[in-house]
Design a protein around this motif. Structure first.
Motif, PDB file in Angstrom:
ATOM      1  N   VAL A 169       0.861  -1.184   0.000  1.00 13.32           N
ATOM      2  CA  VAL A 169       0.000   0.000   0.000  1.00 13.32           C
ATOM      3  C   VAL A 169       0.894   1.231   0.000  1.00 13.32           C
ATOM      4  O   VAL A 169       1.895   1.282   0.719  1.00 13.32           O
ATOM      5  N   HIS A 171       0.494   5.834  -0.852  1.00 15.52           N
ATOM      6  CA  HIS A 171      -0.529   6.877  -0.916  1.00 15.52           C
ATOM      7  C   HIS A 171      -0.265   7.843  -2.058  1.00 15.52           C
ATOM      8  O   HIS A 171       0.855   7.946  -2.574  1.00 15.52           O
ATOM      9  N   SER A 172      -1.313   8.555  -2.455  1.00 14.50           N
ATOM     10  CA  SER A 172      -1.196   9.562  -3.508  1.00 14.50           C
ATOM     11  C   SER A 172      -0.504  10.811  -2.961  1.00 14.50           C
ATOM     12  O   SER A 172      -0.160  10.887  -1.780  1.00 14.50           O
ATOM     13  N   LYS A 180      -4.837   9.678  -0.786  1.00 13.45           N
ATOM     14  CA  LYS A 180      -5.620   8.450  -0.934  1.00 13.45           C
ATOM     15  C   LYS A 180      -4.680   7.254  -0.859  1.00 13.45           C
ATOM     16  O   LYS A 180      -3.555   7.291  -1.371  1.00 13.45           O
ATOM     17  N   VAL A 182      -3.526   3.552  -1.921  1.00 15.97           N
ATOM     18  CA  VAL A 182      -3.589   2.736  -3.139  1.00 15.97           C
ATOM     19  C   VAL A 182      -3.006   1.368  -2.828  1.00 15.97           C
ATOM     20  O   VAL A 182      -1.905   1.259  -2.291  1.00 15.97           O
ATOM     21  N   HIS A 184      -1.676  -2.380  -4.091  1.00 18.77           N
ATOM     22  CA  HIS A 184      -1.131  -3.118  -5.231  1.00 18.77           C
ATOM     23  C   HIS A 184      -0.910  -4.580  -4.864  1.00 18.77           C
ATOM     24  O   HIS A 184      -0.603  -4.912  -3.714  1.00 18.77           O
ATOM     25  N   THR A 188       0.067  -6.297 -10.192  1.00 16.34           N
ATOM     26  CA  THR A 188      -0.050  -4.907 -10.637  1.00 16.34           C
ATOM     27  C   THR A 188       1.227  -4.124 -10.406  1.00 16.34           C
ATOM     28  O   THR A 188       1.557  -3.215 -11.172  1.00 16.34           O
ATOM     29  N   HIS A 220       7.078   5.988  -2.608  1.00 15.41           N
ATOM     30  CA  HIS A 220       6.325   5.753  -3.832  1.00 15.41           C
ATOM     31  C   HIS A 220       6.547   4.322  -4.324  1.00 15.41           C
ATOM     32  O   HIS A 220       7.654   3.786  -4.247  1.00 15.41           O
TER      33      HIS A 220
END
Length: 238
Positions: A169, A171-172, A180, A182, A184, A188, A220
């Motif tokens: 996981v 975040h944006s 948010k 996110v 994966h 993915t 990231h």
């Protein structure tokens, strides 16, 4: 398992850091692929000693460094779900993200923990074990653990999530408010752009005599695909 796989490769990428890892501050700034894998396993044992188990969420909220990826790998190695969170966010944003995650274990740098204490922000509830990547000071809550408290335990068996199950996981950027989260999976995260990173494009791809450098936000997910590329192409230094 990326680090374990690379440790068995005939040609390994050497990591040269600008400062020591926060999860291993006394180990220096030079690592072979095998040493990186050993550190992932060692930190995996510390997370397990802190109470993290397969299926649990582990929040990694720390100062920017490559060891965010190593700490995430340490959790994912035994099937926990790591979430990497940038330390530059405010205590209020950290609290909102952690409330969504409800982690079993929070790994945190001294800076964001001190800022939360100073602001009177309680980042997590009593069910979350907090592991500080540093030394306690006068303002550190008594319940907080350090790496020294967790050292010496056995490395848990490798049991990573399945290819299509949640693996990581992040975040944006948070440009429109609280970032948010996110999620994966291995499919993915390691497909798509990671596949491009591994292709030996003429001129563009690293060669074994090259030095590859990066200065990014290591919270990231991009760093995972970048690492895979460095490990596959195996430049002389990274």
């Amino acid at each position: 398992m990326l680090f374990d796989w690379h440790a068995e490769a005939d040609r390994q990428t050497v990591a040269c850091l600008d400062r020591p890892f926060d999860i291993a501050p006394d180990r220096g700034t030079f690592y072979t692929g095998s040493q990186l894998a050993e550190l992932v396993q060692e930190f995996s044992a510390q997370l397990y000693a802190a109470g993290a188990r397969r299926g649990d969420r582990v929040a990694i909220l720390k100062d920017n460094h490559l060891d965010m990826a190593l700490a995430a790998a340490a959790a994912a190695r035994f099937g926990a779900l790591p979430a990497t969170i940038s330390a530059v966010n405010s205590p209020e944003v950290h609290r909102a993200l952690l409330a969504r995650l409800d982690p079993a274990v929070l790994v945190i740098s001294p800076g964001p923990l001190a800022r939360a204490v100073e602001a009177g922000v309680e980042l997590v509830g009593p069910r979350t074990r907090v592991v500080l990547l540093g030394e306690r000071d006068e303002g550190t809550p008594e319940s907080v653990l350090t790496r020294a408290d967790l050292a010496g335990g056995p490395v848990p068996p490798a049991a990573p999530a399945g290819r299509d199950e949640p693996m990581l996981v992040m975040h944006s950027s948070g440009t429109t408010g609280v970032p948010k989260l996110v999620v994966h999976s291995a499919a993915t995260m390691l497909g798509g752009i990671a596949r491009m990173e591994r292709i030996k494009f003429p001129v563009l791809a690293s060669k074994h005599r090259d030095v590859a450098a990066t200065s990014v936000s290591f919270a990231h997910g991009r760093i995972v695909s970048w690492l895979m590329g460095q490990f596959v192409l195996a430049p002389g230094r990274s």
